[in-house]
Structure formats: C-alpha cells, structure tokens
Design a protein around this motif. Structure first.
Motif, PDB file in Angstrom:
ATOM      1  N   GLY A   1     -25.466  50.701  -1.279  1.00 22.35           N
ATOM      2  CA  GLY A   1     -25.826  51.097   0.065  1.00 22.35           C
ATOM      3  C   GLY A   1     -26.849  51.579   0.901  1.00 22.35           C
ATOM      4  N   GLY A   2     -26.220  51.949   1.696  1.00 22.41           N
ATOM      5  CA  GLY A   2     -26.981  52.172   2.929  1.00 22.41           C
ATOM      6  C   GLY A   2     -26.831  52.077   4.825  1.00 22.41           C
ATOM      7  N   PHE A   3     -27.831  52.043   5.549  1.00 21.37           N
ATOM      8  CA  PHE A   3     -27.820  52.124   6.836  1.00 21.37           C
ATOM      9  C   PHE A   3     -28.298  51.774   7.339  1.00 21.37           C
ATOM     10  CE2 PHE A   3     -28.540  56.547   3.727  1.00 21.37           C
ATOM     11  CZ  PHE A   3     -27.213  57.008   4.909  1.00 21.37           C
ATOM     12  N   MET A   4     -27.150  51.628   9.080  1.00 20.50           N
ATOM     13  CA  MET A   4     -27.855  51.111   9.813  1.00 20.50           C
ATOM     14  C   MET A   4     -28.131  51.337  11.252  1.00 20.50           C
ATOM     15  SD  MET A   4     -26.126  47.615  11.666  1.00 20.50           S
ATOM     16  CE  MET A   4     -26.165  46.654  10.800  1.00 20.50           C
ATOM     17  N   VAL A   5     -28.974  51.180  12.144  1.00 17.86           N
ATOM     18  CA  VAL A   5     -28.939  52.259  13.515  1.00 17.86           C
ATOM     19  C   VAL A   5     -28.832  50.318  14.325  1.00 17.86           C
ATOM     20  CG1 VAL A   5     -31.176  52.933  14.645  1.00 17.86           C
ATOM     21  CG2 VAL A   5     -31.107  53.397  12.505  1.00 17.86           C
TER      22      VAL A   5
ATOM     23  N   ALA B   1     -16.788  52.716   5.022  1.00 16.79           N
ATOM     24  CA  ALA B   1     -18.127  52.720   6.403  1.00 16.79           C
ATOM     25  C   ALA B   1     -17.517  53.509   7.545  1.00 16.79           C
ATOM     26  CB  ALA B   1     -18.661  51.698   6.678  1.00 16.79           C
ATOM     27  N   VAL B   2     -18.717  54.718   7.812  1.00 19.08           N
ATOM     28  CA  VAL B   2     -18.506  55.447   8.954  1.00 19.08           C
ATOM     29  C   VAL B   2     -19.851  55.152   9.755  1.00 19.08           C
ATOM     30  CG1 VAL B   2     -18.442  57.588   9.717  1.00 19.08           C
ATOM     31  CG2 VAL B   2     -17.822  57.225   7.451  1.00 19.08           C
ATOM     32  N   GLU B   3     -19.072  54.970  11.174  1.00 24.31           N
ATOM     33  CA  GLU B   3     -20.106  54.695  12.649  1.00 24.31           C
ATOM     34  C   GLU B   3     -20.640  55.825  13.509  1.00 24.31           C
ATOM     35  OE1 GLU B   3     -20.419  53.079  17.156  1.00 24.31           O
ATOM     36  OE2 GLU B   3     -18.732  52.791  15.961  1.00 24.31           O
ATOM     37  N   ARG B   4     -21.440  56.746  13.048  1.00 24.30           N
ATOM     38  CA  ARG B   4     -22.312  58.004  13.397  1.00 24.30           C
ATOM     39  C   ARG B   4     -22.615  57.694  14.584  1.00 24.30           C
ATOM     40  NH1 ARG B   4     -20.372  61.004   8.848  1.00 24.30           N
ATOM     41  NH2 ARG B   4     -20.208  60.176   6.951  1.00 24.30           N
ATOM     42  N   GLU B   5     -23.095  58.964  15.415  1.00 23.70           N
ATOM     43  CA  GLU B   5     -24.237  58.989  16.442  1.00 23.70           C
ATOM     44  C   GLU B   5     -25.596  59.088  15.923  1.00 23.70           C
ATOM     45  OE1 GLU B   5     -23.758  59.838  19.267  1.00 23.70           O
ATOM     46  OE2 GLU B   5     -22.064  59.359  19.192  1.00 23.70           O
ATOM     47  N   PRO B   6     -26.433  58.701  16.121  1.00 20.42           N
ATOM     48  CA  PRO B   6     -27.815  58.659  15.677  1.00 20.42           C
ATOM     49  C   PRO B   6     -28.373  60.577  15.942  1.00 20.42           C
ATOM     50  CG  PRO B   6     -27.647  57.218  17.529  1.00 20.42           C
ATOM     51  CD  PRO B   6     -26.502  57.649  17.470  1.00 20.42           C
ATOM     52  N   ILE B   7     -29.479  60.417  15.064  1.00 25.24           N
ATOM     53  CA  ILE B   7     -30.790  61.675  15.267  1.00 25.24           C
ATOM     54  C   ILE B   7     -30.993  60.626  16.224  1.00 25.24           C
ATOM     55  CG2 ILE B   7     -31.959  62.750  14.624  1.00 25.24           C
ATOM     56  CD1 ILE B   7     -29.387  63.760  14.009  1.00 25.24           C
TER      57      ILE B   7
ATOM     58  N   MET C   1     -31.313  57.564  11.698  1.00 26.34           N
ATOM     59  CA  MET C   1     -29.789  57.851  10.699  1.00 26.34           C
ATOM     60  C   MET C   1     -29.951  59.316  10.863  1.00 26.34           C
ATOM     61  SD  MET C   1     -28.349  55.316  10.061  1.00 26.34           S
ATOM     62  CE  MET C   1     -26.463  56.750   9.453  1.00 26.34           C
ATOM     63  N   PRO C   2     -28.868  59.960  10.970  1.00 25.43           N
ATOM     64  CA  PRO C   2     -28.428  61.495  10.650  1.00 25.43           C
ATOM     65  C   PRO C   2     -27.547  61.930   9.318  1.00 25.43           C
ATOM     66  CG  PRO C   2     -26.386  60.060  11.896  1.00 25.43           C
ATOM     67  CD  PRO C   2     -27.353  59.252  11.752  1.00 25.43           C
ATOM     68  N   PRO C   3     -27.716  62.444   8.543  1.00 26.61           N
ATOM     69  CA  PRO C   3     -27.015  62.854   7.640  1.00 26.61           C
ATOM     70  C   PRO C   3     -25.799  61.687   7.113  1.00 26.61           C
ATOM     71  CG  PRO C   3     -27.774  65.260   8.416  1.00 26.61           C
ATOM     72  CD  PRO C   3     -27.853  64.245   9.624  1.00 26.61           C
TER      73      PRO C   3
ATOM     74  N   MET D   1     -33.584  57.390   3.540  1.00 26.19           N
ATOM     75  CA  MET D   1     -33.695  56.267   3.507  1.00 26.19           C
ATOM     76  C   MET D   1     -33.041  56.185   5.535  1.00 26.19           C
ATOM     77  SD  MET D   1     -31.219  53.440   1.962  1.00 26.19           S
ATOM     78  CE  MET D   1     -29.741  54.603   1.217  1.00 26.19           C
ATOM     79  N   ASN D   2     -34.322  55.899   5.762  1.00 27.20           N
ATOM     80  CA  ASN D   2     -35.008  55.988   7.632  1.00 27.20           C
ATOM     81  C   ASN D   2     -35.071  54.805   8.469  1.00 27.20           C
ATOM     82  OD1 ASN D   2     -35.154  57.666   9.295  1.00 27.20           O
ATOM     83  ND2 ASN D   2     -37.581  57.515   8.969  1.00 27.20           N
ATOM     84  N   PRO D   3     -33.716  54.478   8.633  1.00 30.01           N
ATOM     85  CA  PRO D   3     -34.065  53.102   9.350  1.00 30.01           C
ATOM     86  C   PRO D   3     -34.065  53.473  10.827  1.00 30.01           C
ATOM     87  CG  PRO D   3     -31.718  53.205   8.952  1.00 30.01           C
ATOM     88  CD  PRO D   3     -33.300  53.872   7.304  1.00 30.01           C
ATOM     89  N   THR D   4     -34.600  52.989  11.780  1.00 27.38           N
ATOM     90  CA  THR D   4     -36.062  53.541  13.456  1.00 27.38           C
ATOM     91  C   THR D   4     -35.974  52.603  13.638  1.00 27.38           C
ATOM     92  OG1 THR D   4     -36.619  55.987  11.879  1.00 27.38           O
ATOM     93  CG2 THR D   4     -37.649  55.105  13.454  1.00 27.38           C
ATOM     94  N   ILE D   5     -35.496  52.994  15.148  1.00 27.39           N
ATOM     95  CA  ILE D   5     -35.980  52.031  16.302  1.00 27.39           C
ATOM     96  C   ILE D   5     -36.503  53.228  17.658  1.00 27.39           C
ATOM     97  CG2 ILE D   5     -35.106  50.614  18.486  1.00 27.39           C
ATOM     98  CD1 ILE D   5     -32.375  50.131  16.418  1.00 27.39           C
ATOM     99  N   VAL D   6     -37.892  52.946  18.021  1.00 30.74           N
ATOM    100  CA  VAL D   6     -38.383  53.355  18.783  1.00 30.74           C
ATOM    101  C   VAL D   6     -38.313  52.699  20.328  1.00 30.74           C
ATOM    102  CG1 VAL D   6     -40.565  54.865  19.433  1.00 30.74           C
ATOM    103  CG2 VAL D   6     -40.278  54.606  17.251  1.00 30.74           C
ATOM    104  N   ALA D   7     -37.415  53.260  21.516  1.00 31.42           N
ATOM    105  CA  ALA D   7     -37.379  52.680  22.238  1.00 31.42           C
ATOM    106  C   ALA D   7     -38.617  53.403  24.051  1.00 31.42           C
ATOM    107  CB  ALA D   7     -35.746  53.010  23.280  1.00 31.42           C
ATOM    108  N   LYS D   8     -38.997  52.157  24.450  1.00 31.20           N
ATOM    109  CA  LYS D   8     -39.431  52.686  26.039  1.00 31.20           C
ATOM    110  C   LYS D   8     -38.643  52.315  26.999  1.00 31.20           C
ATOM    111  CE  LYS D   8     -42.899  54.374  28.054  1.00 31.20           C
ATOM    112  NZ  LYS D   8     -43.544  56.252  27.924  1.00 31.20           N
ATOM    113  N   ASP D   9     -38.879  53.475  27.407  1.00 29.63           N
ATOM    114  CA  ASP D   9     -38.052  52.793  29.729  1.00 29.63           C
ATOM    115  C   ASP D   9     -36.504  52.381  28.401  1.00 29.63           C
ATOM    116  OD1 ASP D   9     -40.177  53.984  30.735  1.00 29.63           O
ATOM    117  OD2 ASP D   9     -40.897  52.159  30.399  1.00 29.63           O
TER     118      ASP D   9
END
Length: 562
Positions: free
Chosen positions: A77-81, A253-259, A271-273, A444-452
């Motif tokens: 199992g895991g997580f998707m952002v 599976a569950v869709e959740r609001e991101p941190i 990812m949130p908890p 686990m910490n999949p991450t997306i950094v955004a600018k503008d």
C-alpha cells in the motif's frame, strides 16, 4: 557569443527530445522517474498515447510490481499526491489496514513481549493490501485512458519477461543462499524447470500475469473479490494469517485533503495522516524558515545543528500525536503545522548545544527500509508523486504460488506493546496502537512543491524512518540553495528521528571537522553509507523544461522523458 549559440541549440534539441546530462534527464513534454527504467518507460508510453499523469502513474505502479519486487507491489500500500493544473491538490490514501480480527495485544505472548519478531516475520504481520484500490480510485476520479490499457504494460512484462538486471540477479542469489529466506522467496526467481534465472536471462512471471489480467478485466473487484480474494483468504487460513474475505471486500482507498504548507514563497503539498510525512516535514520547514539562513552556509556546523534540532522536534510531535485520522479525531494538525508554533520551537533551540530526547515524554513508530517512489508529470503540467511499499525489502517474504505476488508485513508498523516506550525506539503510545480496520502510521512522504500554481519539484524517497528527512532536505536544497534536482538528490543528507538519540550522516559527505564540532555540542554522530533513494522532477519555468534524476544509489532507477 559561442556559448550563447550552444545554449540556443541545446534548447532547440530539448524541444524535440529528451537528453541526459550529468545524471539529469531533460524533456519538454512529460517525464517519469522511478526505481526501474522499464517501469519509467511504461509510464512515458502511456503519456505518449495521450494519457495524463494519473494514467502514467497507474501504469508505472503496476509495471514496478513486475520489475521491482522488493518494493513495487500489488500486495502492499501507499500514498499519492496529485496536483492538477487547476491547482486543486488532493491525495489518495491507500495505506494497508489491520484485519477485523486484529487487537492491540495480538503480537504479545503470556509474558507481554513480542516473540521471534512475529510482528514482522509471520503471516500475522500482513495487513490488508491497498495498492490496487488506491490506483483504481485515482484512475476512476482523475484518469483519462481505459483502465485495461494502463495495466496491459505490466501484463506484457510478466508474460514476455524481461532481462534480469545485475541488481536483481544479485538479490536473487542472496535470497536463495539465505537461511532466513522463506520458501516462497527461494522459488521466486526460478524457471519452470527449477533452475535459477541467470543475469540478463529473461525472467517471466506467468502467475503474476494471470492475477494482473483479472485486475485489468475487473478493476478493483479483480483483486478484492472473486478468485484472487478467495485464494488470499485461503492462504491466510493455512499459514496463520487473519485476513478474511470480509476484510478484502470492505477495503476502500480514501481521498484526503493534502497537508499544505508554505516555505519561502513556495507551496508545499504532501500527505496527511495516516502518513506522518506531510505534518512532520511542514513543521520542520516552518522551524527552518525562522532562521537567517543567509548567514548559515550549507553543510556547516551551524546548518547541520539547526537541521538536527528541527528534526528532533518534528519527530517528537509525530510520535505523540499522529495516527490514523479515522481513529484519532483530535489530532492538532493546525497547531503542529502553524508558523506560530514553529517560532516557539525554534526559540527553544540552543545554538551551541544539542537538545535531549526524552523517552518518558514523547515517542514514535517506524516504517520499513525498502519502499519505492516515483514522480510523474505530463505535457499539461499535471503532477503526481507516489510512494508505496511492502514495508521491509520483499515484505513478509510470503505469497501464494498461484497468485505470483508478495504480501506486505505492514502490521509491524503499529506500536506492538501498549504503553511501553524505550530509548532504543520501541514505541507504545496510543495513536498508533493496533485496532481492527485501522491504518498504521507511516513515514512515506510523497511531495509536490509548487511555485505560482505550477509544479516546481516532484519528489519522494524510500528509506523507512529516513524518508521524511531526505525529502525535507531535498526541498531545502532546491529552494534555499538553488540546486538542480540531480545535485539536490545527491547532496549530503542527515537523519535524526528523536529516538534513539542518534544523528546519522552520509559518509564522506560531511567533513571530519564538522562531525567533531557537532559531537562537542553533544550530538551522537554515526556514519551511514547512504540515506534515502530519491526520485525527482524539477520544472524550469523560464525555459519550460523538465529535468529529472534518479538517485545514484538506485541501480536500476531511471528518469525517462520525451
């Protein structure tokens, strides 16, 4: 003038193709970076067919289940952002669950101890898998191409086989020669005649192909109902596991609001908890943001000390507060990720001395060491960051020979002994105790950094307890020190997780003088060969170019773009 011409021709070339320079791959239209070149190529092929980043992620994940069995999976199992072009980021939580028959003391003997590592090395350690459900939910809500089209590349790889890489060949030898390997794993890399698959020889997985064909034809139900589910339940009953037909049928599976955090003008989505990655990394970034980093050089004693202390505080709070949000309804996430709280934590850092980690006050759980991550971006700018796992390398080492895949051992991520926390890292706090249908806490910490509003950095890593910190430092490298993604991935990393009170650092990347000075401040320093195995994509908005890099520690990893 000559250099300008070279730069011009380079940009023209990138416009039509992808190239690799200094371990970075450059592309204009889309990219996949994963732990296996064949899996990255499968994802890019889907992009070329008109699929979006979600479609490519599904294809890449299933392909990794064939080509990277240590962590790529349908049994874990895991997580998707996901950050689409409209800026409305979301996450998919497909973390495994405890079976209905689970209990807080299920691993304890009559003396109240866990015997023979049964929370890691037995069928009892297998959690209800979430990968297929998570990929199916992501595709159902946000995909574009037909589901069957996305599973087909993995089926083809399993049926036709692929040349065994040097890394996989060596792993297969170690598994066969190890007395601790399960019978299932010892037979895993064998041909039908019982002989081992040799280096560069085609490795075929017909049983896994049949399982994938059922998933391709029936979607989520192809795994959680029908023949596959019946066989999983029968295996559990025979081998001492407790996953039932009902467990599989109920899994969703569950869709959740991101941190969402901010750092130096960038937006951070993670990812949130039940992942602790987003909360802990955001808290640590907020602490670092309080410092005047222009006066603190990268890799200096002051820099490493500050990062260690940010990690210590982030992980202490992780231990005390975080768990499955469906079972812990009052987690103070807003406070833990606030700038005000970070200022208080920063102000109690002694600039000249190490803090002390106190096991009587805080605690935290662990993840396994062999996870895998991949990053994806498509030609519209939709971005996906996925981390998924079997927990340890090759998970439980258990599997049903007719199904062809390996089961996780994620139940070991729960706190095994209620109420007992020790300085060596055993945790007993309430938020992560075992309960039926509960998801175990993760690093686990999949991450997306955004600018503008556009993805700037898509990144993640395996590494168990080190994941949060290696991603955290890669984000710092990109934003604070303007490092290209390849350099940021390869740069020096450290790791401190509050308990045990030890700072690990990458050997030969931190000067002996700095190590000596940190030890004089009270830090317990310990060298490590490497930390993490990062996969990242970075976007150059000025030139409209994606650059991707696979950590040099990944022998089969590859960034593939077009």
């Amino acid at each position: 003038m000559f250099s300008r011409l070279i730069h011009y021709f380079l940009l023209v070339f990138i416009l039509f193709t992808s190239i690799t320079i200094q371990a970075q791959t450059y592309a204009r239209n889309g990219m996949v970076v994963s732990d296996n070149r064949l899996a990255s190529e499968a994802g890019v092929a889907i992009l070329k067919q008109g699929g979006n980043a979600i479609d490519a992620s599904v294809a890449t994940a299933f392909a990794l289940a064939v080509t990277h069995p240590a962590a790529g999976n349908i049994g874990g199992g895991g997580f998707m952002v996901y950050l689409p072009t409209d800026g409305n980021a979301t996450t998919i939580d497909f973390r495994e669950k405890a079976p209905l028959a689970a209990s807080p003391t299920m691993f304890l003997n009559e003396n109240g101890v866990v015997p023979d590592r049964i929370n890691h090395d037995s069928a009892l350690a297998i959690g209800v898998p979430g990968t297929v459900a998570g990929l199916y939910l992501a595709h159902k809500k946000y995909g574009k191409l037909p589901w069957k089209t996305l599973v087909e590349p993995a089926i083809k790889l399993a049926i036709d086989g692929f040349p065994l890489t040097w890394a996989l060949y060596n792993e297969s030898k170690v598994i066969r020669d190890s007395e601790s390997s399960t019978a299932f794993l010892k037979n895993y890399f064998l041909k039908p005649d019982g002989s081992p698959v040799d280096f560069k020889e085609s490795w075929k997985q017909p049983e896994l192909a049949k399982t994938l064909e059922l998933i391709a034809a029936n979607g989520q139900d192809g795994f959680y109902k029908g023949k596959v589910a019946q066989q999983i339940a029968a295996f559990m009953k025979t081998n001492g596991g407790i996953i039932s037909i009902e467990d599989l049928a109920k899994y969703q599976a569950v869709e959740r609001e991101p941190i969402k955090g901010t750092f130096n003008g960038y937006d951070i989505y993670s990812m949130p908890p039940p992942s602790s990655g987003g909360v802990t990394m955001t808290a640590m970034l907020n602490i670092i943001e309080q410092a005047d980093l222009e006066t603190i050089p990268f890799n200096s004693t002051a820099y490493v000390h500050l990062v260690i202390e940010a990690m210590r505080r982030g992980f202490a709070n992780r231990a005390e507060y975080l768990g499955d949000p469906d079972f812990n309804l009052n987690m103070p996430l807003d406070r833990l990720t606030s700038k005000e709280y970070a200022k208080k934590l920063f102000n109690n850092i002694d600039k000249n001395n190490a803090s002390v980690s106190n096991p009587e006050k805080f605690s935290h759980p662990y993840d396994g060491d062999d996870t895998t991550h991949f990053s994806v971006v498509d030609n519209a700018g939709n971005a996906v960051s996925v981390t998924y796992t079997l927990e340890q390398s090759y998970g439980s080492g258990l599997g049903d020979s007719t199904l062809g895949f390996i089961f996780n051992n994620e139940m070991g991520d729960f706190n095994p002994v209620p109420g007992e926390t020790t300085s060596n890292g055993q945790i007993g706090t309430d938020p992560n105790l075992i309960a039926p249908e509960k998801r175990m806490l993760s690093s686990m910490n999949p991450t997306i950094v955004a600018k503008d509003g556009k993805p700037f950095l898509i990144v993640g890593s395996p590494g168990g307890r080190t994941i949060i910190n290696t991603v955290f430092q890669t984000v710092l490298n990109a934003i604070l020190y303007d490092m290209p993604v390849g350099q940021g991935i390869e740069a020096m990393k450290i790791h401190h997780q509050w308990l045990p009170d030890v700072t690990y650092y990458e050997m030969d990347k931190l000067s002996p003088d700095t190590v000596e000075q940190l030890e004089a401040m009270g830090h317990n320093m310990k060298a490590s060969n490497q930390l993490g195995r990062l996969m990242g994509i970075q976007y150059d908005a000025k030139n409209n170019i994606y650059s991707g890099a696979s950590d040099s520690s990944s022998p089969d990893g590859a960034a593939v773009g077009y």
